[in-house]
Design a protein around this motif. Structure first.
Motif: not given
Lengths: 217, 353
Positions: B184-185, B207-208, B211, B214-215, B264, B268, B270, B279
């Motif tokens: 997940g990151g 998110g995008q 992003r 790179p992973f 949320g 973490g 929002p 979006r």
């Protein structure tokens, strides 16, 4: 303090989400950037090569010794393990948050009468602490960075008590892609915290200033 | 330009999101039966994979995902079945291997396991694990799981689990059991997957998507550095398909809003606004919500950017009706996926490696 024109060298402590994003933004902006964790630099060097090209993996003492701007990008619960002597004499950006719902409670930050950065500054008594970069999430920082003059550029609040340190940090924030907005002394940084009006919400300067009640609504 | 080295595959994931019927929440038991029905339909509409993710809450009553997967395996013959994810940190690698090698036996080699640290952490207190050990638990247990996957007697020792000495672990596999690490990151998890030779599953839930490119790069570079061959890369993202964009957005939004608002504070995120949702649903967001065409275009755009050959749509959200989920599965399998394949086939000039 750095003399006019002297190169700002950045040390980032922490190579998690936020540390990597700030490292990439700073390296892209042309800063010399070192990133350090508690582990062997070798462990993060490939990750940095791919995710923040240009940033170097180093040991904390080496990274900090060469830097005039140190960024704390570690989880707040690891802060207690950090030796304040390491940061003596440095300008330090505290981008950590005390966010018990997400990270659990920490007794020394639990009393809400003063801000988390004021407690950090009290422990780093030989450093000049500036609070910023904390109120947007790492992927917001990653996605929202924009050149100066971009009409959609987002604001980042800056709080601190040392004018020269604020100047350095203001220039840094601007150069990595955000509109720096001085919100006041370190105590004013409480309004940048998780329960505050701008936390987690990317805003343009005017909206940010209104939300922070720096200008009339 | 290099050829895409692995076949394109498409799957569906669920966390056992509590379903509803005529506006009323279903029981946990009904939700589990609904998930089995979803898995059977996934095969009928031509999908390659059906994944069930372990969760332990009222909104996601799916703690024994492998049992549901076994039921799906027994009623299907072609589709692969697996986890999405197995929270290895709070489980025993020996038991995880035993359950999934049993599933592999039942399904004639159609089982897959996706190991994760788990972004939901409710299993830690439930099973008596300390969140402070989050990293170390996953690291050690992944190492042990990799030892077991080598086949043959296992000798292993660590801090988080009693040691094993020359231990035969049954049932032995008679067909490959693909192992993925869900990421997940955390680049550490990416490097760990590379080190163990496990496939990489990118969980992109906000998110995008770009992003995460790179992973994938990190994974491929780490494999190259280790002298290992390329391995599959998958993407797991939430979404919902309906006849029109508007219908899909309307069906998904209330359930999405409610669950993000609920989770949320502890995760973490929002609180979501409709603007934020739009979006995420838009071309640069992480949600695959829309008509088959919209979803197909988004998949076809993102897979090459991410060097991925697999896309798993995490379908459903707590409170959505089983009826709309079945319709979404049908549209995803019969329209969105074929269209995405078509778009990707004409995009072979895009660099993928």
């Amino acid at each position: 303090m750095v003399a006019e024109g002297e190169e700002t060298k950045v040390a980032i402590l922490g190579a998690g989400h936020v540390g990597r994003v700030i490292a990439r933004l700073a390296a892209d902006a042309g800063y010399r950037v070192d990133v350090a964790t508690a582990h062997d630099p070798e462990e993060i060097s490939l990750t940095l090569d791919v995710m923040a090209p240009g940033a170097n993996a180093r040991r904390p003492a080496e990274a900090v010794a060469d830097a005039n701007l140190v960024i704390l990008a570690i989880p707040l619960h690891r802060f207690a393990a950090l030796d304040p002597a390491l940061l003596a004499g440095k300008v330090v950006i505290d981008m950590m948050n005390y966010w018990p719902e997400v990270n659990g409670t920490l007794a020394q930050f639990e009393r809400g009468d003063i801000g988390s950065s004021e407690r950090v500054a009290a422990r780093l008594s030989s450093s000049r602490v500036v609070k910023t970069l904390n109120h947007l999430g790492y992927h917001q920082l990653d996605e929202e960075a924009a050149p100066a003059g971009d009409p959609g550029r987002r604001a980042l609040g800056i709080a601190g008590d040392d004018p020269a340190a604020l100047d350095l940090v203001r220039a840094f924030v601007d150069r990595i892609g955000f509109d720096p907005v001085l919100v006041g002394g370190l105590a004013a940084g409480r309004r940048l915290q998780p329960d505050g009006p701008v936390f987690g919400i990317p805003m343009r300067r005017a909206d940010f200033e209104r939300a922070m009640e720096l200008i009339p609504a | 330009m290099s050829e895409r080295p692995f076949p394109l595959t498409f799957g569906l994931d669920t966390f056992g999101d509590l379903t509803s019927d005529n506006g009323r929440p279903s029981t946990h038991a009904q939700t589990i039966r609904d998930v089995v029905q979803q898995g059977v339909l996934a095969e009928q509409v031509g999908l390659d994979f059906f994944g069930v993710g372990e969760h332990h809450t009222d909104d996601f009553p799916m703690p024994a995902a492998d049992v549901a997967l076994a039921a799906i395996a027994a009623r299907t013959s072609r589709i692969h079945v697996g986890s999405a994810v197995t929270v290895l940190s709070s489980d025993d690698p020996v038991r995880v291997f035993q359950r999934f090698s049993t599933l592999n036996a039942i399904s004639n080699g159609r089982a897959e396991v996706v190991l994760g640290r788990g972004s939901s952490i409710e299993s830690f207190p439930l099973f008596g694990y300390d969140l402070a050990d989050y990293e170390e638990l996953f690291e050690e247990k992944t190492d042990l799981f990799a030892e077991i996957m080598k086949g043959g007697p296992v000798s292993w020792s660590g801090r988080m689990r009693p040691a094993l000495e020359n231990q035969d672990i049954v049932p032995h596999l008679d067909a490959p059991l693909p192992v993925w690490i869900g990421v997940g990151g955390s680049p550490h998890s990416v490097l760990r997957a590379a080190r163990h030779g496990f496939n990489l599953m990118l969980a992109i839930i906000g998110g995008q998507p770009a992003r995460f490119a790179p992973f994938s790069q990190l994974f491929m570079q780490a494999l190259a550095k280790l002298g290992k061959p390329r391995l599959p890369i998958g993407v797991h993202s939430p979404g919902h398909v309906a006849e029109t964009d508007e219908q899909a957005r309307d069906e998904f939004w209330p359930a999405y809003r409610d669950i993000i608002a609920k989770l949320g504070p502890s995760r973490g995120f929002p609180p979501p606004t409709f603007e934020f949702y739009e979006r995420e649903v838009g071309p640069r967001g992480a949600l695959y919500v829309g008509s088959p065409e919209t979803v197909a275009v988004k998949i076809a755009r993102n897979l090459p950017i991410l060097n991925a050959n697999r896309f798993d749509l995490k379908h459903g959200m707590p409170g959505m009706s089983q009826e709309s989920l079945l319709r979404s599965i049908e549209l995803f399998g019969t329209e969105a996926v074929p269209r995405a394949k078509e778009l990707l086939a004409t995009a072979t000039s895009m660099p993928v490696g």
